[in-house]
Design a protein around this motif. Structure first.
Motif, short mmCIF file in Angstrom:
data_model
loop_
_atom_site.label_atom_id
_atom_site.label_comp_id
_atom_site.label_asym_id
_atom_site.label_seq_id
_atom_site.Cartn_x
_atom_site.Cartn_y
_atom_site.Cartn_z
N PRO A 131 0.74 -1.10 0.10
CA PRO A 131 -0.06 -0.08 0.15
C PRO A 131 0.59 1.13 0.05
O PRO A 131 1.93 1.29 0.58
CB PRO A 131 -0.79 -0.08 1.10
N TYR A 132 0.20 2.32 -0.77
CA TYR A 132 1.06 3.62 -0.44
C TYR A 132 0.17 4.81 -0.33
O TYR A 132 -1.04 4.43 -0.58
CB TYR A 132 1.83 3.50 -1.90
N ARG A 133 0.58 5.86 0.12
CA ARG A 133 -0.06 6.88 0.24
C ARG A 133 0.78 8.25 -0.02
O ARG A 133 1.92 8.42 0.04
CB ARG A 133 -0.66 7.48 1.85
N ALA A 134 0.07 9.11 -0.97
CA ALA A 134 1.12 10.24 -1.63
C ALA A 134 -0.10 11.43 -1.86
O ALA A 134 -0.97 11.11 -2.62
CB ALA A 134 1.39 9.97 -2.87
N GLY A 135 -0.08 12.58 -1.23
CA GLY A 135 -0.52 13.94 -1.60
C GLY A 135 -2.14 13.52 -1.37
O GLY A 135 -3.17 13.97 -2.16
N SER A 156 -4.14 7.41 -1.98
CA SER A 156 -3.60 5.97 -1.66
C SER A 156 -4.01 5.11 -2.73
O SER A 156 -4.95 5.22 -3.60
CB SER A 156 -4.31 5.52 -0.24
N GLY A 157 -3.31 3.99 -2.65
CA GLY A 157 -3.56 3.06 -3.70
C GLY A 157 -2.55 1.72 -3.34
O GLY A 157 -1.90 1.60 -2.19
N THR A 158 -2.18 0.93 -4.10
CA THR A 158 -1.62 -0.16 -4.27
C THR A 158 -0.28 -0.42 -5.28
O THR A 158 -0.70 -0.04 -6.31
CB THR A 158 -2.37 -1.56 -4.22
N ASP A 159 0.98 -0.30 -4.77
CA ASP A 159 2.20 -0.63 -5.67
C ASP A 159 2.43 -2.17 -5.91
O ASP A 159 2.17 -2.51 -4.74
CB ASP A 159 3.42 0.01 -5.23
N LEU A 160 3.00 -2.33 -7.04
CA LEU A 160 3.43 -3.72 -7.13
C LEU A 160 4.79 -3.73 -7.34
O LEU A 160 5.41 -2.84 -8.12
CB LEU A 160 3.03 -4.34 -8.57
N ALA A 189 5.13 -0.11 -9.73
CA ALA A 189 4.01 0.35 -10.55
C ALA A 189 2.68 0.40 -9.81
O ALA A 189 2.49 -0.67 -9.16
CB ALA A 189 4.14 -0.26 -11.94
N ALA A 190 1.97 1.47 -9.97
CA ALA A 190 0.53 1.35 -9.12
C ALA A 190 -0.23 0.34 -9.98
O ALA A 190 0.06 0.05 -11.02
CB ALA A 190 -0.18 2.58 -9.48
N THR A 191 -1.04 -0.38 -9.38
CA THR A 191 -1.95 -1.63 -9.97
C THR A 191 -2.71 -0.93 -11.09
O THR A 191 -3.22 -1.54 -11.91
CB THR A 191 -2.94 -2.20 -8.79
#
Length: 331
Positions: free
Chosen positions: A169-173, A176-180, A210-212
């Motif tokens: 998982p990532y958070r930026a500005g 949020s989302g998921t990185d691979l 890369a984001a999913t």
């Protein structure tokens, strides 16, 4: 004793002189015609050789950065090409293609646009509205049609990539989302089997996730449908199934080559990738130079021969008619 002409000999001599003059005109016409044809060919050749080289733009894929093109960049620059290798954001197909399209807008003149892996999906969208992109080059790449995504293509042509990634998982500005990421111990066998293991270890440490959404977002356009394309199939690729690469290339009608390479062909086989890029820049993609030159010269030659034959026939016919008229006018 002086010789006197026999009766009728003067008429025959005049006719002979007229015929000779007609033949001389025909011969002059035959000799002059090829010069005009050669002049046209020379003009065409001069125009072709003054065409400027295109700028080559190299877009990297997931888990990598622009340095993955280093070997190819060095070879292209030695051959006199201007090269741009931008950073692909790897945040999603729509975001990434919009960014790469803005990079293309900053370049003057014709462009050859290349993409590796996920970068192939990005260039297929980024080039859609840019008439200065003259050809697309795919290196062991995704090449989705409208409505397709990296995930949907991978489902039809399974590979070992699914066993080699992990989600973080990532958070930026505020987003949020998921990185691979690629699992470090799977990079060498799945991603870069024809590179030294020491190189694969460095790739594991320096990889860019890369984001999913890069793989789940579906393509809204497919530039390869109206821009000529070249495709390098990596026969030992375990990240993208080589059968998927062949399917994509065949569907697009791409100029295709196959080499014994892992997924990262531009690193392990930079000469082959450079040669493919040069092939994509050496011709006018809308009308290959060799075919056009052959057709043009053939048409010119046929026209010249037709003109020669017609001129010869007219000159000869005129000579005969003139001779008959002179004979009739004699008392």
């Amino acid at each position: 004793m002086p010789a006197f002409p026999v009766p009728g000999s003067r008429r025959r001599m005049r006719s002979a002189h007229v015929m000779a003059a007609g033949c001389a005109v025909a011969i002059c016409t035959v000799l002059a015609a090829p010069v005009a044809a050669d002049s046209g060919t020379t003009t065409t050749t001069t125009t072709t050789t003054t065409t400027a080289k295109p700028t080559i733009v190299l877009v990297h894929g997931a888990f990598a950065d622009a340095s993955s093109w280093n070997g190819v960049v060095e070879r292209l620059e030695r051959r006199g090409y201007t090269v741009v290798a931008p950073a692909n954001p790897l945040r999603g197909l729509y975001t990434d293609s919009t960014y790469i399209a803005s990079v293309l807008d900053s370049i003057k003149g014709p462009i050859v646009l290349a993409g590796h892996s996920y970068g192939g999906a990005v260039i297929s969208t980024a080039a859609a509205a840019n008439p200065r992109v003259k050809s697309l080059v795919y290196v062991s790449a995704l090449m989705p049609d409208v409505g397709e995504s990296g995930m949907s293509l991978g489902a039809k042509f399974p590979s070992e990539l699914g066993t080699a990634t992990k989600s973080v998982p990532y958070r930026a500005g505020g987003v949020s989302g998921t990185d691979l990421y690629l699992k470090p111990d799977r990079i060498h066998p799945v991603f870069a089997a024809d590179l030294p293991e020491s190189t694969a270890r460095v790739m594991a440490v320096t990889q860019r996730p890369a984001a999913t959404t890069a793989f789940s977002e579906t393509a809204k356009v497919a530039a390869w449908k109206h821009i000529p394309s070249w495709f390098l199939v990596a026969k030992q690729d375990k990240t993208i199934n080589p059968d998927q690469e062949r399917f994509e290339a065949k569907r697009a009608g791409s100029h295709t080559v196959e080499i014994n390479s892992s997924h990262v062909a531009m690193i392990s086989h930079p000469d082959a990738v450079t040669a493919l890029l040069q092939a994509a820049t050496a011709t006018d993609p809308a009308r290959p130079a060799l075919a056009a030159t052959g057709t043009t010269r053939g048409a010119r030659a046929e026209t010249a021969l037709t003109g020669i034959a017609a001129s010869t026939l007219l000159a000869g016919t005129g000579a005969v008619l003139l001779g008959r008229r002179l004979r009739r006018s004699r008392p």
